[in-house]
Design an enzyme around this catalytic site. Sequence first.
Site, PDB file in Angstrom:
ATOM      1  CG  MET A   1       3.257  -5.868  -2.827  1.00 40.94           C
ATOM      2  SD  MET A   1       3.580  -4.189  -3.593  1.00 40.94           S
ATOM      3  CE  MET A   1       5.018  -4.530  -4.147  1.00 40.94           C
ATOM      4  NE  ARG A   2      -2.684  -6.641   4.064  1.00 44.04           N
ATOM      5  CZ  ARG A   2      -3.105  -5.687   5.026  1.00 44.04           C
ATOM      6  NH1 ARG A   2      -2.025  -5.289   5.702  1.00 44.04           N
ATOM      7  NH2 ARG A   2      -4.388  -5.808   5.412  1.00 44.04           N
TER       8      ARG A   2
END
Length: 104
Positions: A60-61
């Site tokens: 996600m990051r």
Amino acid sequence: MLVSAKIAESYLSQHSWSHFLEDIQLQDAAIRRLEIIGEAERRLSEGTRISLSKIPLILMRNQIVKEYDKIDLEVVWNTVQNDLPKLIAEIEKVMPEEKLQEVM
């Protein structure tokens, strides 16, 4: 990670999906907390990372940091709603009690 996870969770716990879609500031706040969590995750020891490996937040990051123009708000919402509670629980299992008290 724990503090940012709890903050992100608290941001969205008071709002509906439709409100989240309409509130750019809320979106930015949640995305920023996920960035912080992902960056902190990159700095974890290998053993700690393995113990938290059930939670795919690093992906996600990377999506948020590398693809600002392609952020899927549904993924952000689902991550905060579904993955962060699991991350919080996993961190609380492995974090020493005295450290937990410091961040609470």
